[in-house]
Design a protein around this motif. Structure first.
Motif: not given
Length: 186
Positions: A160-179
């Motif tokens: 959400e912060a990146l989209r609000d800042g004008g970015f397009t999120v191309e890839h998203r991966a969520v792991r147990p401890e990180t993203f």
């Protein structure tokens, strides 16, 4: 949020490959950055240069940005690659020209500088089509590694912060401890 930075007196802990690569391999970072040999890259929160060293052979100019001069001192003692310039500054105040950077990345440091001002500054320095790769500790993690859970963001909050800042999120991966997020400037 923008919580505390990593304690520079514990910098040796950042130089443990078995521990660091457990959460992000060099290969995955390079895949996410998708670099060309002449690309200008910024490592945001570079610390001891652990991941900067992985990226430098695959890029042109690399800026290792950290707010702590003690981290740069550690990196100098370790040995800085010729194409890496050390820059001591806040992420929200990068001393780089607008639209001159091909890629920027943050490995386990987004939670330290996340703010509208920092995201806007990253967007400003990235060229059209520039990539911003974020790998950070997830607020959904256990807190056994990394900063306390209450100092972390969820992947959704970062998206959400990146989209609000004008970015397009191309890839998203969520792991147990990180993203991991890969975003581009439109």
């Amino acid at each position: 949020m923008g919580h505390h930075t990593f304690d520079a007196s514990r910098a040796d802990k950042l130089e443990q490959p078995a521990e660091r690569y457990r959460f992000l391999s060099a290969e995955e970072l390079l895949w996410a950055l998708d670099l060309s040999p002449t690309d200008t890259v910024v490592d945001l929160g570079s610390g001891t240069g652990f991941y900067t060293d992985d990226v430098a052979p695959h890029a042109g100019d690399v800026y290792a940005v950290d707010v702590q001069s003690a981290m740069h001192d550690y990196y100098r003692e370790k040995g800085v690659p010729e194409n890496v310039e050390l820059v001591t500054t806040e992420v929200s105040d990068l001393p780089l020209e607008s639209e001159t950077v091909d890629a920027a990345f943050s490995t386990m440091t987004y939670h330290e500088f996340a703010s509208d001002d920092a995201v806007a500054e990253i967007h400003r320095v990235l060229d059209d089509g520039g990539r911003f790769v974020v790998v950070d500790w997830a607020a959904t993690g256990t807190g056994d590694d990394g900063p306390p859970v209450d100092e972390r963001y969820t992947a959704d909050e970062a998206v959400e912060a990146l989209r609000d800042g004008g970015f397009t999120v191309e890839h998203r991966a969520v792991r147990p401890e990180t993203f991991l997020l890969v975003a581009t400037v439109a």
